[in-house]
Design a protein around this motif. Sequence first.
Motif, mmCIF file in Angstrom:
data_model
loop_
_atom_site.group_PDB
_atom_site.id
_atom_site.type_symbol
_atom_site.label_atom_id
_atom_site.label_comp_id
_atom_site.label_asym_id
_atom_site.label_seq_id
_atom_site.Cartn_x
_atom_site.Cartn_y
_atom_site.Cartn_z
ATOM 1 N N MET A 69 -30.998 -12.443 36.923
ATOM 2 C CA MET A 69 -31.034 -12.868 35.533
ATOM 3 C C MET A 69 -32.447 -12.688 35.017
ATOM 4 O O MET A 69 -33.417 -13.036 35.689
ATOM 5 C CB MET A 69 -30.632 -14.331 35.385
ATOM 6 N N GLU A 70 -32.554 -12.128 33.844
ATOM 7 C CA GLU A 70 -33.848 -11.960 33.199
ATOM 8 C C GLU A 70 -33.818 -12.723 31.895
ATOM 9 O O GLU A 70 -32.845 -12.666 31.154
ATOM 10 C CB GLU A 70 -34.121 -10.482 32.949
ATOM 11 N N GLY A 71 -34.881 -13.462 31.647
ATOM 12 C CA GLY A 71 -34.971 -14.227 30.406
ATOM 13 C C GLY A 71 -35.136 -15.714 30.631
ATOM 14 O O GLY A 71 -35.438 -16.442 29.696
ATOM 15 N N LEU A 72 -34.963 -16.179 31.864
ATOM 16 C CA LEU A 72 -35.122 -17.598 32.178
ATOM 17 C C LEU A 72 -35.485 -17.730 33.646
ATOM 18 O O LEU A 72 -34.838 -17.135 34.510
ATOM 19 C CB LEU A 72 -33.827 -18.370 31.880
ATOM 20 N N VAL A 78 -38.270 -24.247 27.727
ATOM 21 C CA VAL A 78 -37.814 -23.315 26.701
ATOM 22 C C VAL A 78 -37.355 -24.068 25.460
ATOM 23 O O VAL A 78 -37.149 -25.275 25.493
ATOM 24 C CB VAL A 78 -36.646 -22.431 27.226
ATOM 25 N N ASN A 79 -37.203 -23.322 24.360
ATOM 26 C CA ASN A 79 -36.590 -23.870 23.151
ATOM 27 C C ASN A 79 -35.948 -22.732 22.393
ATOM 28 O O ASN A 79 -36.208 -21.562 22.656
ATOM 29 C CB ASN A 79 -37.620 -24.622 22.287
ATOM 30 N N GLY A 80 -35.079 -23.041 21.472
ATOM 31 C CA GLY A 80 -34.426 -22.021 20.665
ATOM 32 C C GLY A 80 -33.327 -21.290 21.418
ATOM 33 O O GLY A 80 -32.833 -21.737 22.442
ATOM 34 N N THR A 81 -32.967 -20.132 20.885
ATOM 35 C CA THR A 81 -31.920 -19.305 21.479
ATOM 36 C C THR A 81 -32.551 -18.320 22.448
ATOM 37 O O THR A 81 -33.519 -17.639 22.107
ATOM 38 C CB THR A 81 -31.165 -18.527 20.381
ATOM 39 N N LEU A 82 -32.011 -18.239 23.658
ATOM 40 C CA LEU A 82 -32.573 -17.363 24.687
ATOM 41 C C LEU A 82 -31.655 -16.179 24.945
ATOM 42 O O LEU A 82 -30.492 -16.378 25.306
ATOM 43 C CB LEU A 82 -32.755 -18.121 26.002
ATOM 44 N N PRO A 83 -32.131 -14.964 24.799
ATOM 45 C CA PRO A 83 -31.319 -13.812 25.211
ATOM 46 C C PRO A 83 -31.461 -13.636 26.725
ATOM 47 O O PRO A 83 -32.559 -13.462 27.235
ATOM 48 C CB PRO A 83 -31.956 -12.633 24.458
ATOM 49 N N LEU A 84 -30.367 -13.741 27.432
ATOM 50 C CA LEU A 84 -30.381 -13.618 28.889
ATOM 51 C C LEU A 84 -29.671 -12.335 29.293
ATOM 52 O O LEU A 84 -28.585 -12.046 28.808
ATOM 53 C CB LEU A 84 -29.682 -14.806 29.544
ATOM 54 N N MET A 85 -30.287 -11.575 30.205
ATOM 55 C CA MET A 85 -29.632 -10.393 30.740
ATOM 56 C C MET A 85 -29.189 -10.730 32.159
ATOM 57 O O MET A 85 -30.002 -11.076 33.015
ATOM 58 C CB MET A 85 -30.581 -9.181 30.769
ATOM 59 N N LEU A 86 -27.876 -10.664 32.394
ATOM 60 C CA LEU A 86 -27.302 -11.017 33.690
ATOM 61 C C LEU A 86 -26.701 -9.782 34.344
ATOM 62 O O LEU A 86 -26.115 -8.942 33.679
ATOM 63 C CB LEU A 86 -26.208 -12.067 33.533
ATOM 64 N N ASN A 104 -30.157 -2.575 39.539
ATOM 65 C CA ASN A 104 -30.286 -3.532 38.456
ATOM 66 C C ASN A 104 -31.250 -3.033 37.383
ATOM 67 O O ASN A 104 -32.406 -2.780 37.665
ATOM 68 C CB ASN A 104 -30.797 -4.854 39.030
ATOM 69 N N PRO A 105 -30.794 -2.892 36.139
ATOM 70 C CA PRO A 105 -31.719 -2.491 35.089
ATOM 71 C C PRO A 105 -32.681 -3.625 34.770
ATOM 72 O O PRO A 105 -32.282 -4.779 34.675
ATOM 73 C CB PRO A 105 -30.800 -2.200 33.904
ATOM 74 N N ARG A 106 -33.953 -3.292 34.623
ATOM 75 C CA ARG A 106 -34.957 -4.294 34.288
ATOM 76 C C ARG A 106 -35.830 -3.761 33.170
ATOM 77 O O ARG A 106 -36.030 -2.564 33.040
ATOM 78 C CB ARG A 106 -35.833 -4.620 35.491
ATOM 79 N N THR A 107 -36.368 -4.654 32.388
ATOM 80 C CA THR A 107 -37.278 -4.240 31.335
ATOM 81 C C THR A 107 -38.623 -3.860 31.942
ATOM 82 O O THR A 107 -38.975 -4.319 33.023
ATOM 83 C CB THR A 107 -37.478 -5.368 30.309
ATOM 84 N N ILE A 108 -39.371 -3.015 31.230
ATOM 85 C CA ILE A 108 -40.687 -2.598 31.709
ATOM 86 C C ILE A 108 -41.663 -3.743 31.456
ATOM 87 O O ILE A 108 -41.752 -4.259 30.341
ATOM 88 C CB ILE A 108 -41.148 -1.320 30.983
#
Length: 133
Positions: A69-72, A78-86, A104-108
């Motif tokens: 999982m990327e994003g947390l 945290v606060n607000g809306t979180l975009p999570l990539m699973l 697994n694709p990951r952001t640079i």
Amino acid sequence: MSKHNAIVFIYIDEESNPIAELQTPIVFNLDTTKLSDGEHTLKIISRFDNKEGLKIIHFNVRNGPIIHMEGLSDNETVNGTLPLMLNAYDTGRNQSFIIKGSENPRTIPVWVWVIALVFIAWAAFYIVTNFSL
């Protein structure tokens, strides 16, 4: 019991009955597919003549699919809306070389972008200063 070899009893976790009773030397294949994912304990008791030895090894089993999982992160505030990539995928059962997480694709990462921009800026400066008419 042989006079030159020890007998070993192999236990998993807190089981009262051993999963194997073997005469040494021996190669033993531990099948982790029969164990649940998580922490386990391998306890080996050896007996030779009237003496007894003990070896305890703690290990983790992970037979299920890998979850990325990327994003947390753990314990992140945290606060607000979180975009999570699973993503969840199986690593396979073969013994060939697999780069962990290669499917697994990951952001640079940001540091890669910073290094690339610094290099491009330096290259532009070098071209302008050395090849100007």
